[in-house]
Every structure is written in structure tokens, then in C-alpha cells.
Design a protein around this motif. Structure first.
Motif, PDB file in Angstrom:
ATOM      1  N   UNK A   1     -18.453  -5.902 -43.553  1.00  0.00           N
ATOM      2  CA  UNK A   1     -18.543  -4.839 -42.548  1.00  0.00           C
ATOM      3  C   UNK A   1     -19.171  -3.580 -43.137  1.00  0.00           C
ATOM      4  N   UNK A   2     -18.769  -3.218 -44.347  1.00  0.00           N
ATOM      5  CA  UNK A   2     -19.308  -2.014 -44.985  1.00  0.00           C
ATOM      6  C   UNK A   2     -20.801  -2.165 -45.276  1.00  0.00           C
ATOM      7  N   UNK A   3     -21.218  -3.339 -45.765  1.00  0.00           N
ATOM      8  CA  UNK A   3     -22.639  -3.574 -46.058  1.00  0.00           C
ATOM      9  C   UNK A   3     -23.463  -3.564 -44.774  1.00  0.00           C
TER      10      UNK A   3
ATOM     11  N   UNK B   1     -27.510  -0.703 -41.383  1.00  0.00           N
ATOM     12  CA  UNK B   1     -27.999  -0.242 -40.089  1.00  0.00           C
ATOM     13  C   UNK B   1     -27.787   1.240 -39.839  1.00  0.00           C
ATOM     14  N   UNK B   2     -26.975   1.906 -40.629  1.00  0.00           N
ATOM     15  CA  UNK B   2     -26.748   3.335 -40.420  1.00  0.00           C
ATOM     16  C   UNK B   2     -26.174   3.592 -39.038  1.00  0.00           C
ATOM     17  N   UNK B   3     -26.777   4.521 -38.302  1.00  0.00           N
ATOM     18  CA  UNK B   3     -26.243   4.860 -36.982  1.00  0.00           C
ATOM     19  C   UNK B   3     -26.718   3.913 -35.876  1.00  0.00           C
ATOM     20  N   UNK B   4     -27.572   2.942 -36.211  1.00  0.00           N
ATOM     21  CA  UNK B   4     -27.993   1.917 -35.251  1.00  0.00           C
ATOM     22  C   UNK B   4     -26.927   0.832 -35.220  1.00  0.00           C
ATOM     23  N   UNK B   5     -26.532   0.413 -34.047  1.00  0.00           N
ATOM     24  CA  UNK B   5     -25.454  -0.571 -33.937  1.00  0.00           C
ATOM     25  C   UNK B   5     -25.872  -1.760 -33.081  1.00  0.00           C
TER      26      UNK B   5
ATOM     27  N   UNK C   1     -38.679  -2.768 -37.444  1.00  0.00           N
ATOM     28  CA  UNK C   1     -37.728  -1.949 -38.188  1.00  0.00           C
ATOM     29  C   UNK C   1     -36.304  -2.429 -37.905  1.00  0.00           C
ATOM     30  N   UNK C   2     -35.397  -1.962 -38.723  1.00  0.00           N
ATOM     31  CA  UNK C   2     -33.979  -2.271 -38.524  1.00  0.00           C
ATOM     32  C   UNK C   2     -33.496  -1.807 -37.155  1.00  0.00           C
ATOM     33  N   UNK C   3     -34.082  -0.727 -36.655  1.00  0.00           N
ATOM     34  CA  UNK C   3     -33.669  -0.174 -35.366  1.00  0.00           C
ATOM     35  C   UNK C   3     -34.075  -1.065 -34.190  1.00  0.00           C
TER      36      UNK C   3
END
Length: 134
Positions: free
Chosen positions: A93-95, A100-104, A71-73
Motif C-alpha cells: 500500500x505504501x509503495x 502514484x502520489x495524489x493520483x488515485x 504518464x502515471x496520471x
């Protein structure tokens, strides 16, 4: 003790031409080559449209993740190569943040003069850890 190695390819012409895999899983880590904006047949998409290229590139990253049931996470690092970084930084940066949403994950963005395909404006690589929660 040997480590299992698995690979993945989109089956686009430049994989055999350049001699590389889109991704290699070594143990619990997946190393993903820079993804490009192309469709399932290997046709480049989004010529002249940075946002469309970002979207298609992330779609191809999703295909790689899905192949490995990741997953992306579980992405821990991304590398973005961008032609015209000053011009496209805010859009990139926006894309990235939307994807990723809240995952960084950790991330490096570098400006480059050109990329492998003539109309290509962005390439995104990643590192994934399967042993962290999805």
C-alpha cells in the motif's frame, strides 16, 4: 472503421514461452500485463526482498508507460497480486501510494499462493487511458 492495435514487450524469455505481450494499446486504452521485478536482461531482482521487488516492478511499469508516451496520471486501474498479502499489505500500500502520489487509480490487491517465477512476491498489472490528461 478499424482500430489501431500496438504492442510492447520487454524482450524477456517468458514472453515468447508464455505467448503474450507486456502491453496492448487498443484505441485510447492500454492494457498492461502483470509487471515483474526483472532487469533489462530479464534477470529476476529482489529475491526475498518485497520492497525491492515493488520498486523494480514499478520501474518496469514506467518503461511500459514511457513506450506509449503515457504518464502515471493516465493509469485508471491497477491489479496487484501479492504472495503473503497479510504480511506485505502495508508495504504494498505504501509503495503504491508513493508511486502514484495524489493520483488515485482504482486498484485491486489479491493474495495469491504463488506467482509465475519461484522467488516472485508481487505482480502489478494496469489499465491506462490515453485520452485523459497527463
Amino acid at each position: 472503421m478499424s482500430t489501431t492495435v500496438k504492442s510492447f514487450n520487454h524482450n524477456v524469455p517468458w514472453e515468447s514461452l508464455f505467448g503474450y505481450s507486456q502491453a496492448m494499446q487498443v484505441g485510447e486504452t492500454i492494457y498492461i500485463s502483470g509487471q515483474v521485478a526483472h532487469d533489462a536482461e530479464g534477470n529476476f531482482v529482489g529475491e526475498g526482498d518485497f520492497d525491492a521487488q515493488m520498486e523494480a516492478t514499478f520501474e518496469n511499469l514506467d518503461k511500459v508507460l514511457a513506450h506509449f508516451d503515457a504518464s502515471r496520471r493516465q493509469v485508471v486501474e491497477t491489479t496487484l497480486l501479492v504472495v503473503g498479502l497479510r504480511e506485505h499489505f502495508n508495504a504494498a500500500a505504501a509503495a503504491h501510494a508513493r508511486y502514484f502520489g495524489d493520483h488515485r487509480p482504482t486498484s485491486t490487491a489479491s493474495g495469491v499462493v504463488e506467482l509465475a517465477l519461484p522467488a516472485q512476491l508481487v505482480e502489478i498489472g494496469a489499465v491506462v487511458r490515453l485520452d485523459i490528461g497527463s
